[in-house]
Write a protein that holds these residues in place. Structure first.
Motif, PDB file in Angstrom:
ATOM      1  N   GLY A 111       0.816  -1.213   0.000  1.00 52.65           N
ATOM      2  CA  GLY A 111       0.000   0.000   0.000  1.00 52.65           C
ATOM      3  C   GLY A 111       0.846   1.258   0.000  1.00 52.65           C
ATOM      4  N   ALA A 112       1.905   1.255   0.816  1.00 50.01           N
ATOM      5  CA  ALA A 112       2.794   2.420   0.886  1.00 50.01           C
ATOM      6  C   ALA A 112       3.515   2.633  -0.441  1.00 50.01           C
ATOM      7  CB  ALA A 112       3.791   2.232   2.017  1.00 50.01           C
ATOM      8  N   CYS A 113       3.983   1.548  -1.048  1.00 44.41           N
ATOM      9  CA  CYS A 113       4.683   1.655  -2.334  1.00 44.41           C
ATOM     10  C   CYS A 113       3.743   2.147  -3.425  1.00 44.41           C
ATOM     11  CB  CYS A 113       5.294   0.308  -2.713  1.00 44.41           C
ATOM     12  SG  CYS A 113       6.689  -0.201  -1.677  1.00 44.41           S
ATOM     13  N   MET A 114       2.510   1.641  -3.433  1.00 46.74           N
ATOM     14  CA  MET A 114       1.526   2.116  -4.414  1.00 46.74           C
ATOM     15  C   MET A 114       1.329   3.623  -4.290  1.00 46.74           C
ATOM     16  SD  MET A 114      -1.543  -0.688  -4.447  1.00 46.74           S
ATOM     17  CE  MET A 114      -1.449  -2.234  -5.345  1.00 46.74           C
ATOM     18  N   ALA A 115       1.229   4.108  -3.051  1.00 40.92           N
ATOM     19  CA  ALA A 115       1.000   5.534  -2.825  1.00 40.92           C
ATOM     20  C   ALA A 115       2.178   6.368  -3.328  1.00 40.92           C
ATOM     21  CB  ALA A 115       0.746   5.798  -1.348  1.00 40.92           C
ATOM     22  N   THR A 116       3.402   5.883  -3.119  1.00 41.95           N
ATOM     23  CA  THR A 116       4.565   6.629  -3.600  1.00 41.95           C
ATOM     24  C   THR A 116       4.649   6.613  -5.125  1.00 41.95           C
ATOM     25  OG1 THR A 116       6.055   4.713  -3.442  1.00 41.95           O
ATOM     26  CG2 THR A 116       5.863   6.129  -1.498  1.00 41.95           C
ATOM     27  N   MET A 117       3.957   5.669  -5.741  1.00 45.21           N
ATOM     28  CA  MET A 117       3.912   5.605  -7.211  1.00 45.21           C
ATOM     29  C   MET A 117       2.744   6.390  -7.792  1.00 45.21           C
ATOM     30  SD  MET A 117       4.818   1.558  -7.703  1.00 45.21           S
ATOM     31  CE  MET A 117       6.337   0.856  -7.037  1.00 45.21           C
ATOM     32  N   GLY A 118       2.085   7.171  -6.939  1.00 49.59           N
ATOM     33  CA  GLY A 118       1.030   8.052  -7.416  1.00 49.59           C
ATOM     34  C   GLY A 118      -0.376   7.508  -7.322  1.00 49.59           C
ATOM     35  N   LYS A 119      -0.540   6.317  -6.746  1.00 50.14           N
ATOM     36  CA  LYS A 119      -1.876   5.755  -6.582  1.00 50.14           C
ATOM     37  C   LYS A 119      -2.502   6.256  -5.279  1.00 50.14           C
ATOM     38  CE  LYS A 119      -1.407   3.211 -10.267  1.00 50.14           C
ATOM     39  NZ  LYS A 119      -2.154   3.556 -11.508  1.00 50.14           N
ATOM     40  N   LYS A 120      -3.819   6.400  -5.298  1.00 47.20           N
ATOM     41  CA  LYS A 120      -4.537   6.723  -4.073  1.00 47.20           C
ATOM     42  C   LYS A 120      -5.027   5.409  -3.462  1.00 47.20           C
ATOM     43  CE  LYS A 120      -7.720  10.022  -2.049  1.00 47.20           C
ATOM     44  NZ  LYS A 120      -8.762  11.045  -2.282  1.00 47.20           N
ATOM     45  N   VAL A 121      -4.591   5.139  -2.239  1.00 48.14           N
ATOM     46  CA  VAL A 121      -4.770   3.808  -1.652  1.00 48.14           C
ATOM     47  C   VAL A 121      -5.432   3.910  -0.279  1.00 48.14           C
ATOM     48  CG1 VAL A 121      -3.604   1.672  -0.938  1.00 48.14           C
ATOM     49  CG2 VAL A 121      -2.688   3.028  -2.855  1.00 48.14           C
ATOM     50  N   LEU A 122      -6.349   2.999  -0.029  1.00 48.47           N
ATOM     51  CA  LEU A 122      -6.962   2.847   1.295  1.00 48.47           C
ATOM     52  C   LEU A 122      -6.706   1.430   1.791  1.00 48.47           C
ATOM     53  CD1 LEU A 122      -8.888   3.824   3.613  1.00 48.47           C
ATOM     54  CD2 LEU A 122     -10.758   2.820   2.273  1.00 48.47           C
ATOM     55  N   ILE A 123      -6.135   1.304   2.968  1.00 50.02           N
ATOM     56  CA  ILE A 123      -6.012   0.004   3.638  1.00 50.02           C
ATOM     57  C   ILE A 123      -7.139  -0.107   4.658  1.00 50.02           C
ATOM     58  CG2 ILE A 123      -4.626  -1.382   5.238  1.00 50.02           C
ATOM     59  CD1 ILE A 123      -2.126  -0.289   3.875  1.00 50.02           C
ATOM     60  N   ILE A 124      -7.874  -1.206   4.608  1.00 53.62           N
ATOM     61  CA  ILE A 124      -8.880  -1.483   5.639  1.00 53.62           C
ATOM     62  C   ILE A 124      -8.366  -2.638   6.481  1.00 53.62           C
ATOM     63  CG2 ILE A 124     -11.270  -2.042   6.158  1.00 53.62           C
ATOM     64  CD1 ILE A 124     -12.103  -0.949   3.490  1.00 53.62           C
ATOM     65  N   ASP A 125      -8.172  -2.382   7.747  1.00 52.91           N
ATOM     66  CA  ASP A 125      -7.673  -3.401   8.671  1.00 52.91           C
ATOM     67  C   ASP A 125      -8.843  -4.281   9.090  1.00 52.91           C
ATOM     68  OD1 ASP A 125      -6.419  -4.915  10.583  1.00 52.91           O
ATOM     69  OD2 ASP A 125      -5.482  -3.232  11.622  1.00 52.91           O
ATOM     70  N   MET A 126      -8.912  -5.482   8.511  1.00 47.12           N
ATOM     71  CA  MET A 126     -10.018  -6.401   8.776  1.00 47.12           C
ATOM     72  C   MET A 126      -9.687  -7.417   9.867  1.00 47.12           C
ATOM     73  SD  MET A 126     -12.360  -5.335   6.709  1.00 47.12           S
ATOM     74  CE  MET A 126     -13.540  -6.658   6.977  1.00 47.12           C
ATOM     75  N   ASP A 127      -8.557  -7.267  10.516  1.00 49.74           N
ATOM     76  CA  ASP A 127      -8.103  -8.220  11.527  1.00 49.74           C
ATOM     77  C   ASP A 127      -8.337  -7.635  12.919  1.00 49.74           C
ATOM     78  OD1 ASP A 127      -6.772 -10.026  13.164  1.00 49.74           O
ATOM     79  OD2 ASP A 127      -5.031 -10.192  11.854  1.00 49.74           O
ATOM     80  N   PRO A 128      -9.064  -8.349  13.806  1.00 52.36           N
ATOM     81  CA  PRO A 128      -9.286  -7.835  15.165  1.00 52.36           C
ATOM     82  C   PRO A 128      -8.003  -7.529  15.933  1.00 52.36           C
ATOM     83  CG  PRO A 128     -10.729  -9.705  14.731  1.00 52.36           C
ATOM     84  CD  PRO A 128      -9.777  -9.624  13.563  1.00 52.36           C
ATOM     85  N   GLN A 129      -6.882  -8.159  15.545  1.00 49.46           N
ATOM     86  CA  GLN A 129      -5.615  -7.861  16.215  1.00 49.46           C
ATOM     87  C   GLN A 129      -5.127  -6.456  15.907  1.00 49.46           C
ATOM     88  OE1 GLN A 129      -2.783 -11.452  16.321  1.00 49.46           O
ATOM     89  NE2 GLN A 129      -4.101 -11.905  14.574  1.00 49.46           N
ATOM     90  N   GLY A 130      -5.569  -5.905  14.787  1.00 53.28           N
ATOM     91  CA  GLY A 130      -5.248  -4.517  14.451  1.00 53.28           C
ATOM     92  C   GLY A 130      -3.793  -4.251  14.155  1.00 53.28           C
TER      93      GLY A 130
END
Length: 272
Positions: free
Chosen positions: A25-44
């Motif tokens: 996700g971080a690499c995509m953002a640095t390449m100009g993409k707009k990215v959303l990560i959704i944390d679906m794991d209760p451990q967070g």
């Protein structure tokens, strides 16, 4: 903007799933993409790995300091709020990379969802307001074939499976692939592809080379050429709440995730 939703899944824990989600996700953002990560794991873990607090402090009615969870994906799935709530989506240190946090409350959602109509499609309906706002939505799934994971696959257009280079790497993967095919057939015809990413790879170990060869024989072109190495810097970065490209941009782990992300985007573009 057409949003692509990628579920990052493996029912085995400790395979680099969250590490891959955060860093791709971080690499995509640095390449100009707009990215959303959704944390679906209760451990967070994706939440803490991106330096986002799970709780906020406040003064209760007794005048004492107390804490409560920040708005998170549990509040969305339970119907308490929706994805248009401005307090829900958190900005990260990387421009273009946002996060919807998780909390331990999410572990209770499975029982609550048992009585929901179309319970397998709760997530896909919940994120509808976000479609078109991002290039990619990445779903960091829990290490189990749970209702949360099924919801993630129903919402996804593709799946990424991180696989650790170890003796038991293939164990459970056949079941996971069967689940993907069933969901594609009955619930989500848009789930058109899955890809595999080798993690924790060290070419100096004969076992790792053998496992990589077996996985390549089994998955063929679905296996990414990029391999994520064993890396102390990768292991350290989450404790500082940073993706590897912020923690140590020149490290082998950072370079590997940049290559993996470039390859993923290239393959995604060929699907158009």
């Amino acid at each position: 903007m057409k949003t692509k939703v990628m579920a990052i899944i493996n029912q085995k824990g400790g395979v680099g799933k969250t590490t891959s989600c955060i860093n791709i996700g971080a690499c995509m953002a640095t390449m100009g993409k707009k990215v959303l990560i959704i944390d679906m794991d209760p451990q967070g873990n994706a939440t803490t790995g991106l330096g986002i607090k799970k709780h906020i402090e406040f003064v209760n009615e007794l005048g004492k300091k107390d804490v409560r969870p920040v708005l998170n994906i549990y509040n969305v799935l339970s119907g308490a709020t929706d994805c248009t709530n401005k307090e829900l989506i958190k900005k990260t240190e990387i421009a273009g990379l946002d996060l919807i946090p998780s909390s331990i409350d999410l572990s209770a959602i499975e029982m609550e969802m048992n009585d929901y109509p179309n319970r397998e499609k709760v997530l896909v309906k919940a994120i509808e307001p976000l479609m078109g706002a991002y290039d990619y939505i990445l779903l960091d799934c829990p290490p189990s074939m749970s209702l949360i994971t099924i919801n993630s696959m129903v919402a996804a257009t593709s799946v990424l499976i991180p696989v650790q280079c170890e003796f038991y790497a293939m164990e459970g993967l056949a079941q996971l692939l069967d689940s993907i095919n069933i969901i594609r057939k009955f619930l989500n015809p848009k789930l058109t592809t899955y890809r595999v990413l080798l993690t924790m790879y060290a070419s100096r170990y004969k076992l790792h080379r053998q496992v990589a060869e077996e996985i390549e024989k089994y998955f063929g072109k679905r296996l990414l050429d990029a391999r994520i190495p064993v890396s102390v810097r990768l292991a350290e970065a989450p404790s500082f709440g940073k993706p590897i490209i912020l923690y140590d941009k020149r490290s082998v782990g950072s370079i590997a995730y940049m290559r993996a992300t470039e390859e993923l985007l290239m393959r995604e573009n060929k699907r158009k």
